[in-house]
Write a protein that holds these residues in place. Sequence first.
Motif, mmCIF file in Angstrom:
data_model
loop_
_atom_site.group_PDB
_atom_site.id
_atom_site.type_symbol
_atom_site.label_atom_id
_atom_site.label_comp_id
_atom_site.label_asym_id
_atom_site.label_seq_id
_atom_site.Cartn_x
_atom_site.Cartn_y
_atom_site.Cartn_z
ATOM 1 N N ILE A 80 0.858 -1.193 0.000
ATOM 2 C CA ILE A 80 0.000 0.000 0.000
ATOM 3 C C ILE A 80 0.886 1.231 0.000
ATOM 4 O O ILE A 80 1.764 1.379 0.857
ATOM 5 C CB ILE A 80 -0.919 0.014 1.242
ATOM 6 C CG1 ILE A 80 -1.786 -1.237 1.270
ATOM 7 C CG2 ILE A 80 -1.786 1.266 1.252
ATOM 8 C CD1 ILE A 80 -2.601 -1.378 2.543
ATOM 9 N N TYR A 105 -4.490 6.076 -2.134
ATOM 10 C CA TYR A 105 -5.469 5.955 -3.214
ATOM 11 C C TYR A 105 -6.015 4.533 -3.383
ATOM 12 O O TYR A 105 -7.094 4.341 -3.921
ATOM 13 C CB TYR A 105 -4.854 6.423 -4.532
ATOM 14 C CG TYR A 105 -4.508 7.895 -4.520
ATOM 15 C CD1 TYR A 105 -5.477 8.867 -4.760
ATOM 16 C CD2 TYR A 105 -3.211 8.321 -4.242
ATOM 17 C CE1 TYR A 105 -5.178 10.217 -4.740
ATOM 18 C CE2 TYR A 105 -2.891 9.675 -4.219
ATOM 19 C CZ TYR A 105 -3.877 10.611 -4.465
ATOM 20 O OH TYR A 105 -3.575 11.957 -4.430
ATOM 21 N N GLU A 106 -5.271 3.539 -2.949
ATOM 22 C CA GLU A 106 -5.717 2.159 -3.029
ATOM 23 C C GLU A 106 -5.445 1.454 -1.694
ATOM 24 O O GLU A 106 -4.404 1.696 -1.088
ATOM 25 C CB GLU A 106 -4.977 1.408 -4.146
ATOM 26 C CG GLU A 106 -5.412 1.798 -5.555
ATOM 27 C CD GLU A 106 -6.818 1.336 -5.877
ATOM 28 O OE1 GLU A 106 -7.297 0.389 -5.205
ATOM 29 O OE2 GLU A 106 -7.435 1.914 -6.768
ATOM 30 N N PRO A 107 -6.385 0.645 -1.238
ATOM 31 C CA PRO A 107 -7.607 0.161 -1.898
ATOM 32 C C PRO A 107 -8.782 1.135 -1.860
ATOM 33 O O PRO A 107 -9.824 0.871 -2.438
ATOM 34 C CB PRO A 107 -7.948 -1.078 -1.077
ATOM 35 C CG PRO A 107 -7.485 -0.719 0.307
ATOM 36 C CD PRO A 107 -6.218 0.045 0.097
ATOM 37 N N CYS A 108 -8.624 2.253 -1.158
ATOM 38 C CA CYS A 108 -9.682 3.257 -1.097
ATOM 39 C C CYS A 108 -9.020 4.622 -0.904
ATOM 40 O O CYS A 108 -7.847 4.717 -0.544
ATOM 41 C CB CYS A 108 -10.664 2.966 0.053
ATOM 42 S SG CYS A 108 -9.873 2.861 1.675
ATOM 43 N N ARG A 109 -9.779 5.656 -1.161
ATOM 44 C CA ARG A 109 -9.258 7.019 -1.059
ATOM 45 C C ARG A 109 -9.247 7.460 0.399
ATOM 46 O O ARG A 109 -10.283 7.495 1.061
ATOM 47 C CB ARG A 109 -10.128 7.966 -1.884
ATOM 48 C CG ARG A 109 -9.671 9.418 -1.836
ATOM 49 C CD ARG A 109 -8.402 9.620 -2.642
ATOM 50 N NE ARG A 109 -8.117 11.045 -2.813
ATOM 51 C CZ ARG A 109 -7.327 11.746 -1.997
ATOM 52 N NH1 ARG A 109 -6.760 11.142 -0.958
ATOM 53 N NH2 ARG A 109 -7.102 13.022 -2.216
ATOM 54 N N LEU A 142 -8.593 1.096 5.453
ATOM 55 C CA LEU A 142 -7.946 0.319 4.402
ATOM 56 C C LEU A 142 -8.431 -1.128 4.409
ATOM 57 O O LEU A 142 -8.655 -1.719 3.342
ATOM 58 C CB LEU A 142 -6.428 0.372 4.582
ATOM 59 C CG LEU A 142 -5.793 1.763 4.441
ATOM 60 C CD1 LEU A 142 -4.302 1.706 4.736
ATOM 61 C CD2 LEU A 142 -6.035 2.331 3.049
ATOM 62 N N GLY A 145 -11.688 -1.173 2.833
ATOM 63 C CA GLY A 145 -11.560 -1.003 1.392
ATOM 64 C C GLY A 145 -11.270 -2.313 0.683
ATOM 65 O O GLY A 145 -11.873 -2.613 -0.370
ATOM 66 N N TYR A 146 -10.368 -3.134 1.234
ATOM 67 C CA TYR A 146 -10.056 -4.422 0.612
ATOM 68 C C TYR A 146 -11.232 -5.383 0.699
ATOM 69 O O TYR A 146 -11.505 -6.143 -0.246
ATOM 70 C CB TYR A 146 -8.825 -5.035 1.277
ATOM 71 C CG TYR A 146 -7.522 -4.531 0.717
ATOM 72 C CD1 TYR A 146 -7.203 -4.704 -0.637
ATOM 73 C CD2 TYR A 146 -6.605 -3.873 1.519
ATOM 74 C CE1 TYR A 146 -6.010 -4.236 -1.163
ATOM 75 C CE2 TYR A 146 -5.401 -3.406 0.997
ATOM 76 C CZ TYR A 146 -5.112 -3.593 -0.334
ATOM 77 O OH TYR A 146 -3.933 -3.123 -0.868
ATOM 78 N N LYS A 149 -13.735 -4.508 -1.926
ATOM 79 C CA LYS A 149 -13.291 -4.958 -3.244
ATOM 80 C C LYS A 149 -13.525 -6.456 -3.426
ATOM 81 O O LYS A 149 -13.978 -6.908 -4.495
ATOM 82 C CB LYS A 149 -11.800 -4.640 -3.426
ATOM 83 C CG LYS A 149 -11.499 -3.187 -3.771
ATOM 84 C CD LYS A 149 -10.012 -2.982 -3.939
ATOM 85 C CE LYS A 149 -9.705 -1.579 -4.464
ATOM 86 N NZ LYS A 149 -10.135 -1.384 -5.871
ATOM 87 N N TYR A 184 -7.265 -9.751 -2.311
ATOM 88 C CA TYR A 184 -7.887 -8.695 -1.520
ATOM 89 C C TYR A 184 -8.172 -9.174 -0.094
ATOM 90 O O TYR A 184 -7.945 -8.446 0.876
ATOM 91 C CB TYR A 184 -9.186 -8.241 -2.178
ATOM 92 C CG TYR A 184 -8.999 -7.501 -3.485
ATOM 93 C CD1 TYR A 184 -7.845 -6.764 -3.735
ATOM 94 C CD2 TYR A 184 -9.980 -7.533 -4.475
ATOM 95 C CE1 TYR A 184 -7.668 -6.085 -4.924
ATOM 96 C CE2 TYR A 184 -9.815 -6.847 -5.670
ATOM 97 C CZ TYR A 184 -8.659 -6.133 -5.896
ATOM 98 O OH TYR A 184 -8.483 -5.454 -7.084
#
Length: 263
Positions: A80, A105-109, A142, A145-146, A149, A184
Amino acid sequence: MLRHATATTTHTTGNDIIKDACCPMDTIAFVNKPTGVGIPRLQAGKEVNRKHREIRKMLKIEKTLKELRDLQNTLHDLGIEMSIKDADAETKSDYEDAAMTINVYEPCRCFAWVGMDGVIHMRWNSYPDAFAWFRMNLLLDLARGYMLKADNITKSWTHLRRNLDGQDAEMPLPDKLAGRKAEYEDAANRLRDLIKADPIAMDLSPYECERLERFLRDPQKERLLEYDPDDPFYRDMFNRSLIDRDGLTELGRKAMERYVASV
């Protein structure tokens, strides 16, 4: 005696400081003519205090930057990327006190900014003396976010097959999608391991403790057979390993016992 009498006539009516008619004239001159010696000293003291405040701010920013670099390295090991940059003009127009910006920016802003006093701000929260909580909340975001996904891969595939084949039954994922989903989920689990290892993961608020008590009173009432990643409470409790899809975990029980003992 004439000198002393003159002093009495001149100063007893206009200067309450001088009470003694026998006060010498040179003393009277000293009292009525301020030397101003204390003013430079006062100004110098203010300047010293200002410099001390600036030094404390610089030390705070340096400490915050070091903690951010350590977190940046930890996330880099997980694949990350977190950027730490000086605040640009646009950011300063939005946040006048901004000194640095933090972006993932990844996995989420995820966005945060650091003030000139070294305080981190993320969304509506500020962390003046609690970097650990900023770290915790960022890791929780984070991990969520994963997990989103991973869930979206299954949902998108199911929706696609339903539209193409008219089948409502869940279809197995192709190998490529299954491999991506596993990546993920693995990333989310590694983040959860970091969260679980942090002692503050067990620090409960009164609201969180009340929600968790429902599992003890009636495990069927709020059983998490289906984890809802969009629910903030379930999301955080799950990622902090305090609950799982079957209910309250052992770590969750210990967190509740710790909370009860502290009140």
